[in-house]
Structures are given as structure tokens and as C-alpha cells.
Design an enzyme around this catalytic site. Structure first.
Site, PDB file in Angstrom:
ATOM      1  N   ASP A   1       0.817  -1.206   0.000  1.00  0.00           N
ATOM      2  CA  ASP A   1       0.000   0.000   0.000  1.00  0.00           C
ATOM      3  C   ASP A   1       0.854   1.260   0.000  1.00  0.00           C
ATOM      4  O   ASP A   1       0.558   2.227  -0.683  1.00  0.00           O
ATOM      5  CB  ASP A   1      -0.957   0.005   1.189  1.00  0.00           C
ATOM      6  CG  ASP A   1      -0.228  -0.091   2.532  1.00  0.00           C
ATOM      7  OD1 ASP A   1       0.856  -0.703   2.580  1.00  0.00           O
ATOM      8  OD2 ASP A   1      -0.747   0.424   3.537  1.00  0.00           O
TER       9      ASP A   1
ATOM     10  N   ARG B   1       5.306   4.441   6.053  1.00  0.00           N
ATOM     11  CA  ARG B   1       4.875   4.417   7.453  1.00  0.00           C
ATOM     12  C   ARG B   1       4.924   2.991   8.008  1.00  0.00           C
ATOM     13  O   ARG B   1       5.370   2.055   7.351  1.00  0.00           O
ATOM     14  CB  ARG B   1       3.480   5.017   7.585  1.00  0.00           C
ATOM     15  CG  ARG B   1       2.373   4.189   6.959  1.00  0.00           C
ATOM     16  CD  ARG B   1       1.018   4.857   7.148  1.00  0.00           C
ATOM     17  NE  ARG B   1      -0.051   4.093   6.531  1.00  0.00           N
ATOM     18  CZ  ARG B   1      -1.034   4.624   5.829  1.00  0.00           C
ATOM     19  NH1 ARG B   1      -1.086   5.917   5.612  1.00  0.00           N
ATOM     20  NH2 ARG B   1      -1.985   3.854   5.307  1.00  0.00           N
ATOM     21  N   ASP B   2       4.453   2.824   9.217  1.00  0.00           N
ATOM     22  CA  ASP B   2       4.470   1.504   9.860  1.00  0.00           C
ATOM     23  C   ASP B   2       3.315   0.658   9.320  1.00  0.00           C
ATOM     24  O   ASP B   2       2.380   0.325  10.028  1.00  0.00           O
ATOM     25  CB  ASP B   2       4.388   1.640  11.382  1.00  0.00           C
ATOM     26  CG  ASP B   2       3.120   2.348  11.849  1.00  0.00           C
ATOM     27  OD1 ASP B   2       2.445   2.990  11.012  1.00  0.00           O
ATOM     28  OD2 ASP B   2       2.796   2.253  13.048  1.00  0.00           O
ATOM     29  N   GLU B   3       3.440   0.276   8.073  1.00  0.00           N
ATOM     30  CA  GLU B   3       2.416  -0.548   7.433  1.00  0.00           C
ATOM     31  C   GLU B   3       3.086  -1.334   6.312  1.00  0.00           C
ATOM     32  O   GLU B   3       3.564  -2.434   6.517  1.00  0.00           O
ATOM     33  CB  GLU B   3       1.267   0.324   6.911  1.00  0.00           C
ATOM     34  CG  GLU B   3       0.023  -0.474   6.584  1.00  0.00           C
ATOM     35  CD  GLU B   3      -1.214   0.411   6.554  1.00  0.00           C
ATOM     36  OE1 GLU B   3      -2.233  -0.078   6.063  1.00  0.00           O
ATOM     37  OE2 GLU B   3      -1.168   1.571   7.013  1.00  0.00           O
TER      38      GLU B   3
ATOM     39  N   ASP C   1      -5.920  -2.730  -2.912  1.00  0.00           N
ATOM     40  CA  ASP C   1      -5.120  -1.805  -3.706  1.00  0.00           C
ATOM     41  C   ASP C   1      -4.704  -2.435  -5.032  1.00  0.00           C
ATOM     42  O   ASP C   1      -4.854  -1.842  -6.103  1.00  0.00           O
ATOM     43  CB  ASP C   1      -3.884  -1.376  -2.918  1.00  0.00           C
ATOM     44  CG  ASP C   1      -4.215  -0.616  -1.640  1.00  0.00           C
ATOM     45  OD1 ASP C   1      -4.965  -1.162  -0.815  1.00  0.00           O
ATOM     46  OD2 ASP C   1      -3.719   0.503  -1.468  1.00  0.00           O
TER      47      ASP C   1
ATOM     48  N   TRP D   1     -11.610  -6.277  -1.623  1.00  0.00           N
ATOM     49  CA  TRP D   1     -10.286  -6.683  -1.182  1.00  0.00           C
ATOM     50  C   TRP D   1     -10.080  -8.187  -1.462  1.00  0.00           C
ATOM     51  O   TRP D   1      -9.175  -8.575  -2.198  1.00  0.00           O
ATOM     52  CB  TRP D   1     -10.112  -6.353   0.296  1.00  0.00           C
ATOM     53  CG  TRP D   1      -9.716  -4.929   0.526  1.00  0.00           C
ATOM     54  CD1 TRP D   1      -8.498  -4.461   0.921  1.00  0.00           C
ATOM     55  CD2 TRP D   1     -10.533  -3.759   0.349  1.00  0.00           C
ATOM     56  NE1 TRP D   1      -8.500  -3.090   0.992  1.00  0.00           N
ATOM     57  CE2 TRP D   1      -9.733  -2.628   0.647  1.00  0.00           C
ATOM     58  CE3 TRP D   1     -11.854  -3.544  -0.042  1.00  0.00           C
ATOM     59  CZ2 TRP D   1     -10.224  -1.320   0.569  1.00  0.00           C
ATOM     60  CZ3 TRP D   1     -12.334  -2.244  -0.113  1.00  0.00           C
ATOM     61  CH2 TRP D   1     -11.539  -1.159   0.184  1.00  0.00           C
TER      62      TRP D   1
ATOM     63  N   GLU E   1      -2.629   8.858  -0.913  1.00  0.00           N
ATOM     64  CA  GLU E   1      -3.631   7.930  -0.390  1.00  0.00           C
ATOM     65  C   GLU E   1      -5.000   8.588  -0.312  1.00  0.00           C
ATOM     66  O   GLU E   1      -6.016   7.980  -0.643  1.00  0.00           O
ATOM     67  CB  GLU E   1      -3.210   7.453   1.003  1.00  0.00           C
ATOM     68  CG  GLU E   1      -4.197   6.516   1.661  1.00  0.00           C
ATOM     69  CD  GLU E   1      -3.724   6.048   3.026  1.00  0.00           C
ATOM     70  OE1 GLU E   1      -4.195   4.993   3.479  1.00  0.00           O
ATOM     71  OE2 GLU E   1      -2.877   6.727   3.632  1.00  0.00           O
TER      72      GLU E   1
ATOM     73  N   HIS F   1       0.616   6.114  -2.482  1.00  0.00           N
ATOM     74  CA  HIS F   1      -0.280   4.974  -2.688  1.00  0.00           C
ATOM     75  C   HIS F   1      -0.639   4.931  -4.174  1.00  0.00           C
ATOM     76  O   HIS F   1      -1.050   5.942  -4.726  1.00  0.00           O
ATOM     77  CB  HIS F   1      -1.582   5.158  -1.902  1.00  0.00           C
ATOM     78  CG  HIS F   1      -1.595   4.554  -0.547  1.00  0.00           C
ATOM     79  ND1 HIS F   1      -0.737   4.940   0.453  1.00  0.00           N
ATOM     80  CD2 HIS F   1      -2.394   3.599  -0.012  1.00  0.00           C
ATOM     81  CE1 HIS F   1      -1.006   4.245   1.555  1.00  0.00           C
ATOM     82  NE2 HIS F   1      -2.012   3.424   1.293  1.00  0.00           N
TER      83      HIS F   1
END
Length: 867
Positions: free
Chosen positions: A459, A463-465, A472, A526, A739, A760
Site C-alpha cells: 500500500d 509508514r508503519d504498514e 489496492d 479486497w 492515499e 499509494h
């Protein structure tokens, strides 16, 4: 006449090395001016000992053709070349040879242990990287040497002080409980007779490091890290040997004192031993690592199907600013995924810290959006002249960097670079347009794809992801398959989708799954990636193999979704993310959309059930064909009863609901379809040609407008610059896709929501419309065997072009408007036929291979722009 085979490839790889299959499929282009067709292809296989064998494949197919020889064995190396015979009697010369080498196909081929450097360690913060070394003797001059490696963790290796390979973050991130990827390296030139040494640096990576959001998870796949390194030599005597390193391994903490994918890396050059990966290094204070049977690893070990993550390019700063606080700020002019590399001299013990951010806010690095991903690297100087360093076990998403503690008053030119890292995919799709902002939109989308294809489709890179979010890639798959040869990355990821799919067919919302607080229940759109992404790969690349591989997963998802329906066929309950990030959604609730989320869910059941039925036809499964055709028909009838009015209007209509029903062919007849298109255009106009759609509607709304005769409405929406719009971020200086439509507010403040990223690709899925409609190139048959060339000019656009390196060859389309005349140039490769439709003409021309120039007169009224 001539007919030369070019670009002979195995599977989806440019490099047919370390293959994980004994029967690699072959693809090729035919370079020929002939209008004949391919009649047969002859292959010649040559083994290492010079033995040759030929095989002929009849027919016109040239994409992912079945291996024409006996299956290859583990470690087998051959060269293959090919020549073509055409229906007009032309027989081409032999192609350049393709060298193929198979990796270790069977688990029993692996005979080495898993080397585990230490017992489990606490996870109060990022742990250090470990160093492993082993010395060995080579008694016979090696003529062939291979190093096969895999790891629980991420590794980097050297032999005799020279780096092995050029991949990064190996072996990459898979669902480690199910699949562990392996790499194969040719290390022949790194070895010498006599004493040799191998060195491996090993860090936590995804296996044991902190990953995920809302606090993340430590030690997801286990409390230990380990590596398996199998070195095989063939000497001048013709004897093959596996070098026994087991008792030679030694382990030590190294100069990388801390390494986290999110947190960054800390390196103390004073702890670095320059000769640690060379023979003769004093390792008396190193410890013996634990050796575990590789059988203790339950996951499958399989060779990577995609190219690795590599250092793709470097960027120099476009601006350097000396800050009042002593830091030096660098602007690289482009948001990337990667790392900094520098060269500098500093006193021993001096610490340099590298800070990263995507954007600025209030003239400071905007780090709030990174959440826990602090993204700070640090380097402690050794104090011995110029020192060069680049982190090895971390990656950041950034455009801006600040140097804290630069060891001199000024920054010398070229002393700091930004290194772009992502999977080394081959570029296949290009687009140009005379509107600079639309061009920038396309360029930004390309960059966001690059930045988010770091081993798997994620994605965001910062960041913390950085998760493999299914929604996506589901909406972006057509664009991804056009812009880059991304099939191998998607193939690998889809294997994990199937591996992590629940017994009842539910698909995690991101794969690999990380239990970090997000709901585990599946959501339509998804989970539908499990069905739609393989289908897109079939449409774009003609890869029926991916359909066969994923068919059980595709069926499982559709069965799961169908089980959620009420007795009348409509889905009205259960977890559903819906039209995620509708512009009306407040920062704290990104799922609050104007479109009924269960309308979306039911529509996707129709779409995926149809896909599974079509795949069943291709695979010859008649029972599944009947079952899923019936399911699609029943669900479609239920959808119409629940939401479609006889006029073509819809209950609770919104731009997304209308676009979805149009794109998925959910209306009963052409009259309804045209009425829905008219209503969609009205809603778009009522909204001031600003975006009113989220994840579901955004990729398809322009196409829905254009296909129902509202081309100018589509262009007005596409060329809007006021927020929310595709071009608003460009007015704010964006170099990637955001995003949120308003990730940065007009006054320069960053959106206050906790979920705000500036990189994104999902909302950039509109570039598929730009390829298909603005430039006018779309497939009519899988793999672009037949194509449609039908540009639809509009708005202020007066010229556009695209090129796509299809599985059959390079297809080019360009057009321009000159007063009332429309001029088109098209190049069609051998093996492809095109159906061409010019604006203002009803006639459709059928064209074969060649380059053509066509013109038509177009009415001025058709060129007006809606304001």
C-alpha cells in the site's frame, strides 16, 4: 523476407537463472515484415557437454508455450535457441541462445543445516544484525560454483571479501509459515584454489522484526533467525562437490548494532572488521552458532519466480538547505522507496543521523504520518579518512532527508545520493500527452508503482504498514500489468494469497497477514483480488497457467462470498470496507461512503462469479462452469431486484454505484445502460466535476462515462484541478499518488487523519483509462493478440501516444488533432491484429502487422470542453 525470433524468455523472467521449475514455459517475439502467420517454431537445446536436441512446436502461439523437451533436473543448465517458419514459406535464422539454469527443485536437494546465530533475544527495540563466517579449502580449480541460499530473516553475503549477487532484502517477504524463497548465485569468479571464506550478514527483516500498524507485531514467524547456504563446486576434474561448512561456521555481533525495516539502521564503523569475509581472519572470539536440521523448517523452499529487489538508480539532491538547527536538508525532487548513500570523513566516534520524510509541514519534516516508523539511520565514523556507507537492512519512503551531524561545514557535491530500491521489473508501458498535468499524473503513478513493488505489491513504502493490501492491487492490476512486466511479482504474491486463505475461502485483507489489530474478517473488493488479479493477468498477458494455479483459491473466495448472501441472493451483512476513501469520509472514518457497501459487495460477487465461470471454461471444468454461471446469474437477478429501476436509474444512486453497474454490465439492456450513463454524467456535473468516488468507483468512472457517450464529462473529471481531483495533488507539488484526495490541505497542512500517505498507487488506477481511451489501446483478446485502437479525444488534449511491449511485440499508437482533422499512426507487431476505429467514422478497419497512418475529419462540436 525474414523472420527472426527475438526476446526469447523463460516464464516471466529476463534472467532464466535459478529457475524453480523443470518445465519452463517459453515466450518470444517474431521480427518479420511478412504478413504471413507463424506456422511452426523449432527449438534447439544444447547441454553443457555439447549434446543437442531439437523439437518443433506447431501453430501460431508464441506466449508461454509449454516446454518442448523432457523435464530438466535440479542444477541442470542448457542453452535454447529458436527459429520460426511462416505460412508464406519463410524460414528464419536461429535466435540468440537463451541460457537456462534450474535451481534446487526438491527438498532433498538441500543438505545443509539452518545456521542460527543466537538464541531468541528481547524485542524492546530493533535488534542488531549478526555476522556469520566460514572458511573452506578449494583443492581443484572450480569451473562452476553455485551458492544456493535462503533465510529466515534478510541476508547479504560475501565470498573472499567480494559481494555475492546484487539483490537487496533477500530472500524477500513471503508467508514464511508456508513459503520460503531461495536464491541461486554464480560464484565461480569469486573463488580461488586454496583457502577461501564466506561471510553472511543476517538481520531480522520481516521474519522477526516489528511489522504492522497499531503497535505492530514482533517475532511473527519465530523467535530466531537463520540462514541456509549451500555451496556447490564442480572442478576441472568434472566432479561436483557440496562444500561442508557445518563445523566451520562462526557467529558474532557486527557493526550493524540495530536494524529495523521501519525504525532504520544504526552502524558503528569502529566495530567493522575489514577482512571478516576473507580467509585468515581471527575469529577466535566468535562463537559457534546453532545448527538445525533444515527439515525443522516446515515451509516449502522454492526458488524465486520474480527478479529480485535491486538498487535501480540514484538521485542527486535538487536543493540543499542549511538549517538554523545545524541540520542540512536535502530535497531529491522525487518521492521514492530507498535509502541514502554517502561519502564523508569524520572523527572516530562522530555520529551522523539521517532523517527521512515524504513532505514538509510548517517548514519541518512531516514525520507524524510515519507513525512508529521513525526512519532514522545513524552512522558512527571509524575515523580513517573518507568512509562510504549505505544501510543494508532497512528501507524508507522519502523525498526529503535531513543530515544531523554532517562532519563538515558544507556538503560537497555528489557526496550524498538517494538510492531507489524496488523489484527489478522490466518497463513495458509508456504514455505521453500534450497536457503537462495529465503527463505528471501518469508519471506520478509510475513512481508510486515502483515505490510499492518492493518484493510484493504494498500500500505504501514509508509508514508503519507497507502491507500487501489486496484491495489496492485489485483495482490497480490492469495498470500494473501495462506499465511493467509485473506478472512474476503478482504470481509470487498470489501463491501467498492461496496459502493464507482460510479453509472456508475467506481471504485476508492484506497478504502476508499480520495480526496487528485490523479486523480479520474478509471484505469484498479486497478479497476479490484472489479472483480478479489472476484474470487480469490472463487478459493482459495470456497466462492461462496463473488461472490453473489459482483456480482453487478463486473458487474458494467466491464460495465464501456467496455463503454470506441472504436467501434472495443479496448480501446485506458482514464486514465490508465498501467504497473506501470516498471524499466525504472524515479523516477518522475512511469507510464512510455515500455508496451502499452491500451494493458494492453484491456487485463484486457477480463479477467474481462470472470470472470463475469463464476460467472453468478455459480449464475444461464443465461442472464448475455450470455452477458459477448459475451463481452469477442468480446474484445478478438479485442485484437488479434490489437496486436497479426499470428506467436504468438506481436506488440510492451515487457516482460509484452507477459506474460499478456500468463497468460490471449489471443492467438488463442498452436502454437502461444509456440512461445510467446519462444519470452518471449528470451527477458528475452536479458535483462540479470533482471526485465523488473512493477505491471502488475511482478506477472505473471515466471509462463508464466514455463508454456511454459522455467523453467530455470523463475529460472534465480527469482534468479537474480543484480538490478533490486527480490533478489537485499535482498543483500541490506531488511526485507520487496520494492515499487521500486531500492528504495535503490547500494551506499546506497535512491531513490530520492517522492514515495519511503520499505514496499509494490505488487512486492512480485511472491511468488504465488513459491507456485505453485517451491514447486508445486496449486488448480484444488475451495477451493483446487482437487489439482495439480507438482513441477518444476530448477536453483540452490535442495529442497523445502510448507504447506497450506486449507479449507478442511492441505496439505503438499516437494521434494528434490539427484543426478539424484527426491523424493517427499505429505500429502493429507480427502476430497481432488490430481493429481500428477513428473518431467521426463508423467504419472499423482490420489491420495486420505494419505501420499505418490514418486520418479522419472530426466535427468541431465534438471537440468542445465542458467547463
Amino acid at each position: 523476407m525474414s523472420a527472426l525470433i527475438t526476446r526469447l524468455r523463460a516464464e516471466h523472467r529476463r534472467e532464466a537463472y535459478g529457475l524453480g521449475t523443470s518445465t519452463p514455459r517459453l515466450s518470444w517475439w517474431v521480427d518479420s515484415p511478412s504478413e504471413g502467420q507463424l506456422l511452426w517454431t523449432e527449438f534447439e537445446k544444447t547441454t553443457l557437454d555439447g549434446h543437442t536436441q531439437t523439437a518443433r512446436v506447431e501453430g501460431a502461439e508464441q506466449v508461454l508455450v509449454a516446454w518442448p523437451f523432457a523435464p530438466l533436473a535440479s542444477r541442470e543448465m542448457v542453452e535454447v535457441r529458436a527459429r520460426a517458419g511462416l505460412t508464406d514459406g519463410t524460414i528464419g535464422g536461429w535466435s540468440e541462445p537463451l541460457r537456462l539454469e534450474v535451481g534446487l527443485l526438491q527438498r532433498e536437494d538441500w543438505t545443509v543445516p539452518l545456521v542460527v546465530p543466537s538464541a531468541s533475544a528481547p524485542h524492546t527495540g530493533p535488534r542488531p544484525a549478526w555476522m556469520l563466517r566460514a572458511e573452506f579449502e578449494v583443492e581443484v580449480t572450480p569451473v562452476r560454483a553455485r551458492l544456493y541460499m535462503t533465510a529466515q530473516g534478510i541476508y547479504r553475503s560475501e565470498i573472499n571479501g567480494l559481494r555475492v549477487g546484487d539483490d537487496e532484502l533477500a530472500p524477500g517477504w513471503t508467508s514464511y509459515d508456508h513459503r520460503l524463497r531461495a536464491q541461486a548465485y554464480d560464484v565461480t569468479p569469486l573463488l580461488t584454489t586454496g583457502a577461501n571464506a564466506i561471510g553472511i550478514e543476517l538481520a531480522d527483516g520481516w521474519f522477526r522484526g516489528n511489522i504492522g500498524f497499531d503497535g505492530g507485531v514482533w517475532d511473527l514467524y519465530g523467535p530466531h533467525i537463520g540462514v541456509a547456504a549451500q555451496l556447490e563446486l564442480t572442478g576441472e576434474d568434472g566432479v561436483s562437490r557440496i562444500v561442508d561448512l557445518a563445523e566451520s561456521w562462526r557467529a558474532s555481533r557486527g557493526p550493524t548494532t540495530s536494524a529495523g525495516l521501519y525504525e532504520g539502521e544504526e552502524f558503528d564503523a569502529r566495530l567493522h572488521e575489514p577482512g571478516w569475509a576473507r580467509a585468515g581472519c581471527d575469529d577466535s572470539r566468535w562463537v559457534r552458532p546453532e545448527l538445525r536440521e533444515l527439515a525443522s523448517v516446515s515451509a516449502r523452499i522454492e526458488h524465486a519466480v520474480a527478479e529480485p529487489v535491486r538498487q535501480i538508480e540514484t538521485l542527486s539532491p535538487v536543493a540543499v538547505e542549511y538549517r538554523p538547527n545545524g541540520r542540512i536538508r536535502l530535497d531529491f525532487g522525487q518521492n521514492i522507496s530507498g535509502r541514502l548513500s554517502f561519502r564523508a570523513a569524520g572523527d572516530a566516534g562522530h555520529v551522523l543521523r539521517l532523517h527521512h520524510a515524504e513532505v514538509l509541514e510548517n517548514d519541518e519534516l512531516a514525520v507524524r504520518t510515519l507513525r512508529r516508523a521513525t526512519s532514522i539511520d545513524s552512522y558512527t565514523f571509524r575515523g580513517e579518512g573518507d568512509e562510504e556507507w549505505q544501510p543494508r537492512f532497512t528501507i524508507h519512503g522519502f523525498r526529503y532527508a535531513e543530515l544531523e551531524g554532517w562532519p563538515s561545514a558544507t556538503l560537497a557535491p555528489e557526496s550524498v545520493k538517494a538510492v531507489v530500491l524496488h523489484t527489478d521489473m522490466e518497463r513495458t508501458g509508456w504514455f505521453t500527452v500534450d497536457d503537462p498535468m495529465l503527463q505528471k499524473l501518469h508519471d506520478n503513478t509510475v513512481w508510486s508503482m515502483r515505490d510499492n513493488f518492493v518484493d510484493l505489491p504494498t500500500d505504501c513504502p514509508q509508514r508503519d504498514e507497507r502491507m500487501g493490501w489486496t484491495g489496492d492491487i485489485q483495482v490497480f492490476a490492469p495498470a500494473a500489468s501495462y506499465l511493467y512486466r509485473s506478472a512474476a511479482v503478482l504470481d509470487s504474491w498470489l501463491r501467498d494469497v492461496a496459502a493464507e486463505q482460510h479453509a472456508g475461502g475467506a481471504v485476508p485483507n492484506f497478504v502476508p497477514w499480520v495480526p496487528c489489530g485490523f479486523p480479520e474478517a474478509s471484505s469484498a473488493v479486497w478479497g476479490d483480488a484472489s479472483a480478479i488479479v489472476p484474470w487480469v493477468m490472463w487478459e493482459q498477458l495470456g497466462d492461462v497457467g496463473i488461472l490453473s494455479q489459482q483456480f482453487a483459491s478463486m473458487r474458494g473466495w467466491v464460495d465464501h462470498l456467496a455463503a454470506r448472501a441472504d436467501d434472495d441472493g443479496v448480501i446485506r451483512s458482514g464486514f465490508a470496507l465498501g467504497d473506501w476513501l470516498d471524499p466525504i469520509a472524515p479523516p477518522e472514518d475512511p469507510g464512510a461512503a455515500r455508496t451502499d457497501r452491500y451494493l458494492v459487495t453484491t456487485a463484486y460477487l457477480v463479477r467474481s462469479a462470472r470470472i470463475v465461470a469463464d476460467v472453468a471454461v478455459l480449464l475444461g471444468d464443465s461442472r464448475a462452469t455450470i455452477a458459477y454461471t448459475d451463481l452469477a446469474d442468480r446474484t445478478l437477478s438479485a442485484f437488479r431486484r434490489e437496486w436497479v429501476l426499470s428506467s436504468g436509474r438506481m436506488k440510492g444512486e451515487s457516482p460509484t454505484s452507477l459506474a460499478l453497474a456500468l463497468a460490471f454490465h449489471l443492467f438488463e439492456n442498452d436502454a437502461q445502460r444509456l440512461e445510467a450513463g446519462t444519470r452518471l454524467a449528470e451527477l458528475v456535473a452536479e458535483g462540479g466535476y470533482r471526485i465523488q468516488t473512493g477505491f471502488v468507483g475511482t478506477p472505473i468512472i471515466c471509462g463508464a462515462l466514455a463508454e456511454t457517450g459522455h467523453v467530455e464529462s470523463a475529460y472534465a473529471l480527469l482534468q479537474q484541478t480543484e480538490c478533490p481531483s486527480w490533478l489537485y495533488p499535482i498543483t500541490m507539488g506531488a511526485t507520487t499518488i496520494w492515499e487521500r484526495w486531500d492528504s495535503m490541505l490547500p494551506d499546506g497542512r497535512v491531513n490530520p487523519g492517522d492514515m495519511t500517505s503520499f505514496n499509494h498507487y490505488a487512486l492512480g488506477a485511472v491511468v488504465d483509462f488513459m491507456h485505453r481511451t485517451v491514447a486508445g489501446l486496449a486488448p480484444l483478446e488475451p495477451g493483446y493478440r487482437r487489439v482495439r485502437i480507438a482513441p477518444k479525444p476530448g477536453g483540452t488534449v490535442r495529442a497523445a501516444a502510448t507504447r506497450f511491449d506486449s507479449p507478442y511485440g511492441s505496439i505503438e499508437v499516437s494521434w494528434r488533432l490539427e484543426k478539424e482533422w484527426f491523424h493517427l499512426t499505429a505500429t502493429i507487431p507480427f502476430g497481432v491484429t488490430a481493429e481500428v476505429e477513428l473518431p467521426g467514422e463508423a467504419e472499423r478497419r482490420q489491420l495486420g502487422a505494419g505501420t499505418y497512418e490514418l486520418s479522419s475529419r472530426i466535427r468541431i462540436a465534438e471537440l468542445r470542453k465542458i467547463t
